[in-house]
Design a protein around this motif. Structure first.
Motif, short mmCIF file in Angstrom:
data_model
loop_
_atom_site.label_atom_id
_atom_site.label_comp_id
_atom_site.label_asym_id
_atom_site.label_seq_id
_atom_site.Cartn_x
_atom_site.Cartn_y
_atom_site.Cartn_z
N SER A 15 50.97 54.40 52.41
CA SER A 15 50.03 53.37 51.97
C SER A 15 50.16 53.21 50.47
CB SER A 15 48.59 53.73 52.34
OG SER A 15 48.15 54.87 51.61
N VAL A 16 49.79 52.03 49.99
CA VAL A 16 49.79 51.79 48.55
C VAL A 16 48.67 50.81 48.24
CG1 VAL A 16 51.57 49.98 48.82
CG2 VAL A 16 51.16 51.02 46.57
N TYR A 17 47.89 51.12 47.22
CA TYR A 17 46.79 50.23 46.84
C TYR A 17 46.74 50.09 45.33
CZ TYR A 17 43.94 54.40 45.73
OH TYR A 17 43.46 55.56 45.20
N LEU A 18 46.05 49.05 44.87
CA LEU A 18 45.92 48.80 43.44
C LEU A 18 44.76 47.84 43.20
CD1 LEU A 18 47.10 45.70 43.20
CD2 LEU A 18 49.30 46.84 43.08
N LYS A 19 44.52 47.56 41.92
CA LYS A 19 43.46 46.64 41.52
C LYS A 19 44.11 45.45 40.79
CE LYS A 19 40.63 48.28 38.45
NZ LYS A 19 39.48 48.98 37.82
N LEU A 20 43.81 44.24 41.26
CA LEU A 20 44.27 43.03 40.59
C LEU A 20 43.19 42.66 39.56
CD1 LEU A 20 46.29 40.73 40.26
CD2 LEU A 20 45.14 39.54 42.15
N VAL A 21 43.38 43.12 38.34
CA VAL A 21 42.33 43.03 37.32
C VAL A 21 42.22 41.62 36.73
CG1 VAL A 21 41.48 44.01 35.17
CG2 VAL A 21 42.76 45.44 36.75
N THR A 22 43.36 41.06 36.37
CA THR A 22 43.37 39.74 35.70
C THR A 22 44.24 38.79 36.50
OG1 THR A 22 43.11 40.81 33.56
CG2 THR A 22 43.85 38.52 33.55
N ARG A 23 43.71 37.62 36.80
CA ARG A 23 44.44 36.61 37.56
C ARG A 23 44.77 35.42 36.66
NH1 ARG A 23 40.42 38.80 39.50
NH2 ARG A 23 39.03 37.11 38.81
N ILE A 36 47.78 34.98 57.04
CA ILE A 36 46.33 34.74 57.02
C ILE A 36 45.90 34.49 55.58
CG2 ILE A 36 44.08 35.82 57.35
CD1 ILE A 36 45.25 37.26 59.77
N GLU A 37 45.08 33.46 55.37
CA GLU A 37 44.60 33.14 54.03
C GLU A 37 43.09 33.29 53.97
OE1 GLU A 37 46.08 29.27 52.87
OE2 GLU A 37 47.93 30.17 52.09
N LEU A 38 42.62 33.98 52.93
CA LEU A 38 41.20 34.18 52.69
C LEU A 38 40.82 33.47 51.39
CD1 LEU A 38 41.09 38.05 53.26
CD2 LEU A 38 40.66 36.28 54.97
N THR A 39 39.60 32.92 51.35
CA THR A 39 39.10 32.40 50.09
C THR A 39 38.87 33.58 49.16
OG1 THR A 39 38.07 30.50 51.15
CG2 THR A 39 37.24 31.11 48.97
N TYR A 40 39.54 33.57 48.02
CA TYR A 40 39.53 34.75 47.17
C TYR A 40 38.15 35.01 46.58
CZ TYR A 40 40.72 38.18 43.65
OH TYR A 40 40.76 39.33 42.91
N SER A 41 37.74 36.29 46.64
CA SER A 41 36.52 36.76 46.00
C SER A 41 36.89 37.80 44.96
CB SER A 41 35.56 37.36 47.03
OG SER A 41 34.53 38.09 46.39
N ALA A 42 36.51 37.53 43.71
CA ALA A 42 36.84 38.48 42.64
C ALA A 42 36.13 39.81 42.85
CB ALA A 42 36.46 37.88 41.29
N THR A 43 35.08 39.82 43.66
CA THR A 43 34.36 41.06 43.96
C THR A 43 34.92 41.74 45.19
OG1 THR A 43 32.32 40.19 42.99
CG2 THR A 43 32.11 42.05 44.50
N ASP A 44 34.93 41.06 46.32
CA ASP A 44 35.33 41.68 47.58
C ASP A 44 36.82 41.98 47.66
OD1 ASP A 44 32.71 41.47 48.38
OD2 ASP A 44 33.00 39.61 49.51
N HIS A 45 37.62 41.23 46.91
CA HIS A 45 39.08 41.38 47.00
C HIS A 45 39.68 41.94 45.71
CE1 HIS A 45 38.52 37.67 49.84
NE2 HIS A 45 38.25 38.82 50.45
N LEU A 46 38.85 42.62 44.93
CA LEU A 46 39.35 43.18 43.67
C LEU A 46 40.44 44.21 43.91
CD1 LEU A 46 39.16 43.52 40.59
CD2 LEU A 46 37.29 45.16 40.97
N TRP A 47 40.27 45.05 44.93
CA TRP A 47 41.24 46.07 45.29
C TRP A 47 41.99 45.63 46.54
CZ3 TRP A 47 41.83 50.87 42.70
CH2 TRP A 47 40.88 51.12 41.69
N LEU A 48 43.30 45.85 46.55
CA LEU A 48 44.14 45.45 47.67
C LEU A 48 44.94 46.67 48.16
CD1 LEU A 48 45.58 42.19 46.02
CD2 LEU A 48 43.55 42.38 47.49
N ARG A 49 45.06 46.79 49.48
CA ARG A 49 45.80 47.95 50.03
C ARG A 49 46.69 47.50 51.18
NH1 ARG A 49 42.47 52.98 52.49
NH2 ARG A 49 41.96 51.41 54.11
N LEU A 50 47.89 48.07 51.21
CA LEU A 50 48.85 47.86 52.28
C LEU A 50 49.19 49.23 52.86
CD1 LEU A 50 50.52 45.45 53.49
CD2 LEU A 50 52.38 46.16 51.97
N ARG A 51 49.16 49.37 54.19
CA ARG A 51 49.44 50.66 54.80
C ARG A 51 50.14 50.50 56.14
NH1 ARG A 51 44.75 51.86 58.33
NH2 ARG A 51 43.24 50.18 58.02
N GLU A 52 50.85 51.57 56.56
CA GLU A 52 51.57 51.57 57.83
C GLU A 52 51.38 52.92 58.50
OE1 GLU A 52 54.56 51.71 60.90
OE2 GLU A 52 54.40 53.11 59.24
#
Length: 278
Positions: A58-66, A115-131
């Motif tokens: 798994s790998v996760y991170l924070k998208l701080v600045t867009r 799949i596309e989500l309406t971006y939320s700077a709060t709910d989607h601040l951290w992103l993770r991909l795992r297998e």
């Protein structure tokens, strides 16, 4: 087999580390973050070498600045695990023009079932991909601790096959508009402590003198200079039957006159004669 789980960086030393040796397009480590510039018509990315594995990881991170859309029609910040095959990748895409977060598994640079989500700077601040050996999961979090699964997909064959051949690419692009940047942080870590170096003029209010006390602990072999002898005192108690014996002998020569002088004469009046004289 280096799993992407073991890739950890909070970018606080402001130096691009050796794990990110394939970074390109002017990417820098600035202000404790991985900064990727968006210059019109130019791709840029903070990228590892192709030496990692997503299978079982798994790998996760924070998208701080867009980035801002500005006048662009194609402006994005991306978090992808790429395969050895060009255009085959899996991960997230933030679209600054539409304000959507795209969860995609690309083949030839595209996923028709994304799949596309309406971006939320709060709910989607951290992103993770795992297998997990069966599926790939796309998760989001507001804090890096509580996660919500947003998409699940049967693991693509290339994920299992590409052992030690994957790369993590944090890239950005804009086709037009004002130059700005995307910033990523906290890859596989919630720790965000930093070391700051600064210059300061220090003035002492007083002079301090200290006396050091030195303690030494050592081992030594000791040799005696003399030999000491101990005398024992023995006490014994015993009982004994004692028998005494004696012999009496007569002196034939008469009285021993060696030590006294005496005179023998007739008794005179006034003398008392006792035994043995008569």
């Amino acid at each position: 087999m280096p799993l992407l789980t073991s890739l950890v960086d909070n970018f606080n030393d402001n130096v691009i580390g050796p794990n990110w040796g394939d970074s390109y397009g002017g990417a820098t480590e600035t202000g404790g973050r991985a900064r990727v510039p968006l210059v019109a018509g130019q791709y840029a990315g903070y990228q590892t070498g192709r030496a990692w594995t997503l299978a079982g990881a798994s790998v996760y991170l924070k998208l701080v600045t867009r980035p801002a859309a500005s006048t662009g029609t194609d402006v994005s910040a991306n978090f992808l695990v790429t395969s050895p095959v060009e255009g085959t990748s899996i991960g997230f895409k933030y679209n600054a023009v539409t304000g959507k977060l795209r969860l995609q598994s690309n083949v030839d640079y595209y996923d028709p079932n994304a799949i596309e989500l309406t971006y939320s700077a709060t709910d989607h601040l951290w992103l993770r991909l795992r297998e997990d050996g069966t599926n790939v999961y796309w998760d989001t979090s507001p804090n890096g601790s509580t996660w919500t699964n947003r998409r699940t997909l049967a693991t693509p064959a290339w994920v299992t096959a590409a052992v030690d051949q994957c790369a993590l690419d944090l890239y950005a692009y804009r086709d037009a508009g004002v130059t700005d940047y995307a910033e990523y942080d906290n890859v596989n870590t919630l720790a965000d402590g930093a070391v700051h170096n600064g210059a300061a003029a220090l003035t002492a209010d007083s002079s301090l003198t200290s006396t050091g006390a030195v303690a030494v602990i050592s081992a030594a072999a000791l040799t005696a200079d003399s030999t000491l002898d101990a005398n024992g005192h023995l006490a014994a108690h015993a009982s004994a039957d004692l028998a005494g014996g004696s012999e009496l002998g007569a002196e034939p020569a008469g009285s021993d006159t060696g030590d006294i002088d005496f005179a023998v004469s007739r008794p005179t009046s006034g003398w008392v004669v006792s035994a043995p004289w008569r």
